[in-house]
Design an enzyme around this catalytic site. Sequence first.
Site, PDB file in Angstrom:
ATOM      1  N   ARG A 113      22.435  53.570   9.811  1.00  0.00           N
ATOM      2  CA  ARG A 113      21.428  53.914  10.824  1.00  0.00           C
ATOM      3  C   ARG A 113      20.062  54.183  10.196  1.00  0.00           C
ATOM      4  NH1 ARG A 113      25.550  57.101  14.954  1.00  0.00           N
ATOM      5  NH2 ARG A 113      25.940  55.224  16.176  1.00  0.00           N
ATOM      6  N   LYS A 124      42.978  48.523  26.804  1.00  0.00           N
ATOM      7  CA  LYS A 124      43.283  48.759  28.204  1.00  0.00           C
ATOM      8  C   LYS A 124      42.311  48.094  29.173  1.00  0.00           C
ATOM      9  CE  LYS A 124      45.656  53.145  27.768  1.00  0.00           C
ATOM     10  NZ  LYS A 124      45.608  54.567  28.094  1.00  0.00           N
ATOM     11  N   GLY A 153      32.740  49.831  20.413  1.00  0.00           N
ATOM     12  CA  GLY A 153      34.034  50.377  19.973  1.00  0.00           C
ATOM     13  C   GLY A 153      34.508  49.828  18.643  1.00  0.00           C
ATOM     14  N   GLY A 200      28.434  52.944  22.933  1.00  0.00           N
ATOM     15  CA  GLY A 200      28.344  53.200  24.376  1.00  0.00           C
ATOM     16  C   GLY A 200      27.226  52.431  25.066  1.00  0.00           C
TER      17      GLY A 200
HETATM   18  P1  AMP Z   1      39.398  49.155  22.575  1.00  0.00           P
HETATM   19  O1  AMP Z   1      38.907  50.454  22.052  1.00  0.00           O
HETATM   20  O2  AMP Z   1      39.706  49.143  24.024  1.00  0.00           O
HETATM   21  O3  AMP Z   1      38.519  47.985  22.144  1.00  0.00           O
HETATM   22  O4  AMP Z   1      40.838  48.926  21.911  1.00  0.00           O
HETATM   23  C1  AMP Z   1      41.030  48.735  20.558  1.00  0.00           C
HETATM   24  C2  AMP Z   1      42.461  48.978  20.218  1.00  0.00           C
HETATM   25  O5  AMP Z   1      43.300  48.121  20.950  1.00  0.00           O
HETATM   26  C3  AMP Z   1      42.762  48.728  18.766  1.00  0.00           C
HETATM   27  O6  AMP Z   1      43.126  49.945  18.179  1.00  0.00           O
HETATM   28  C4  AMP Z   1      43.932  47.759  18.789  1.00  0.00           C
HETATM   29  O7  AMP Z   1      44.935  48.078  17.861  1.00  0.00           O
HETATM   30  C5  AMP Z   1      44.472  47.942  20.183  1.00  0.00           C
HETATM   31  N1  AMP Z   1      45.226  46.758  20.621  1.00  0.00           N
HETATM   32  C6  AMP Z   1      44.801  45.503  20.731  1.00  0.00           C
HETATM   33  N2  AMP Z   1      45.799  44.690  21.118  1.00  0.00           N
HETATM   34  C7  AMP Z   1      46.910  45.440  21.248  1.00  0.00           C
HETATM   35  C8  AMP Z   1      48.254  45.183  21.656  1.00  0.00           C
HETATM   36  N3  AMP Z   1      48.655  43.951  21.967  1.00  0.00           N
HETATM   37  N4  AMP Z   1      49.111  46.222  21.689  1.00  0.00           N
HETATM   38  C9  AMP Z   1      48.693  47.466  21.369  1.00  0.00           C
HETATM   39  N5  AMP Z   1      47.432  47.785  20.997  1.00  0.00           N
HETATM   40  C10 AMP Z   1      46.558  46.779  20.933  1.00  0.00           C
END
Ligand code: AMP
Length: 397
Positions: free
Chosen positions: A37, A198, A355, A378
Site C-alpha cells: 500500500r 458461496k 477477497g 470491499g
Molecule cells: P470467496 O471468499 O467467496 O472468494 O471464497 C474463497 C474460498 O472458497 C477459498 O477459501 C476456497 O478454498 C473456497 N472454495 C472454492 N471452491 C470450493 C469448493 N469446491 N469447496 C469448498 N470450498 C471451496
Amino acid sequence: MPTFRTLDDADLAGKRVLVRVDLNVPMDGGRVTDDTRIQAILPTIRAITGAGGKAILLAHFGRPKGQRDASQSLAPVVPALAESLGQDVAFADDCVGEPAAKAIAALPAGGVLVLENTRFHAGEEKNAADFVQQLAALGDIYVNDAFSAAHRAHASTEGLAHQLPAFAGRSMQSELDALTHALEAPKRPVLAVVGGAKVSSKLELLGNLTAKVDVLVIGGGMANTFLAAQGLNVGKSLCEHDLAPTAREIMAEASAKGCQIVLPVDVVVAKTFAANAPHRVVPVDQVADDEMILDAGPATIELVKAKLKTVKTVVWNGPFGAFELVPFDAATVAIAQAVAQRTAGGHLLSVAGGGDTVAALNHAGAAEDFSYVSTAGGAFLEWLEGKALPGVEALRR
Ligand code: AMP
C-alpha cells in the site's frame, strides 16, 4: 476527456494538498510487514512534491471507533514511508486543530506530512459537517488516492471532496481506468469468472454481471449450488441447497439478457476436505453421495480456455476450486494462467480483484500478467456489484 478529475488537472505549486491515502498496512511489533500500500501511493506523493506542493496525508488505521487509541496510531508507519520515498516525512499527532495546522505551516513546499489517524475522531465515519470543515480548513486542494476506502462515505473519503477542488491521485486513477475498461465501457465480448465459496455472499455481484457480461463462468463452491439447482447430486459438497430457486432465477435472468452461463462439466471429487486427499475426476452427473466437489475437472478447464479465445475482456473474482489444497488448485491455476497468457499476448484486457482472488492469482504465478489486479477488497466487490462508490462519485467531472 476522462470522466474523473486527475492530478493532471490540478495546479499543485505552493498548495497545501490534502491527500487521502490507504496506510492501513499490516504491522507486526511496530514494523510494517507488507509495504504494497505504501508503494502504491508513492507516484501521487511524488507528483505533488515534484510540482512544489505540500503533500499532507490523511488516512485511517484499524478501527479505533472515534477515540484516541495509541495502539492504532499512524506514527509507526512514518519511518517505512520515509524510507520508501527516500525523503523525510513529518508527523502531526492530530489530523485537525492546532497540531495539524502548526505542522502544515512548518512544512516546506515539496515536503511530506502524515496526520494522525482520522478515525480518532467520531466525525470521520459519520462524515460530520463540522469535522469536514476542520479538515478542509487545513488544505487548498483535495486528492483521493485510496480506492480501497472509496466505498465508504466518510469525511476524509467523501465529505472533503465537496469542500475543496477534488482530484483522483495516480493509484485511484489506474484503478478507475482499469474498472472502466473492464465493465463500464469494455471491449466486447466480456467474460466474467466468478468463483469462491458461496452464492449467498455474491448474489448482487451475480445479478450485476449477468446484466453486463456476455459470458459468465461460475466455478468454486458456488458452482455446486447451481449444479444442485439443475437437479444434479453434489454429494456432501459445499452447497447452499436453500438457494436453488435463486440460482435458477439467476440462470433465467442471464438467459433473458443474452448472458451465457458456463458451469463445470466435470469435477474433481474427494471424500475429505484435505490436501492430497484421494480423488477422482467425474462428469458432473456422477458424484457419489459420500463425495465432495473440490475443483473443476480437465474438460471444464478446456471448455473455459476455449471460451477465453472468443472474448476481449475478462473480469475475475474468486478461486475456481479449493485452491489452498493441492491438487485442488489445478483449475484455478490453469485458467488463471490461460488468462495471463492471452493478456500477455495482447488478446485480452483482464481485471481481477476481491477477497481471495489476489492470493489465488499469485499462487498461480499469473497476477503479473493480468492487465490489472485490484487489492481493494470491499471497494472492488461493491464496484462489481454495480454500486456507486461515494468516494469515486465525488471525483466525477
Ligand atoms: P470467496 O471468499 O467467496 O472468494 O471464497 C474463497 C474460498 O472458497 C477459498 O477459501 C476456497 O478454498 C473456497 N472454495 C472454492 N471452491 C470450493 C469448493 N469446491 N469447496 C469448498 N470450498 C471451496
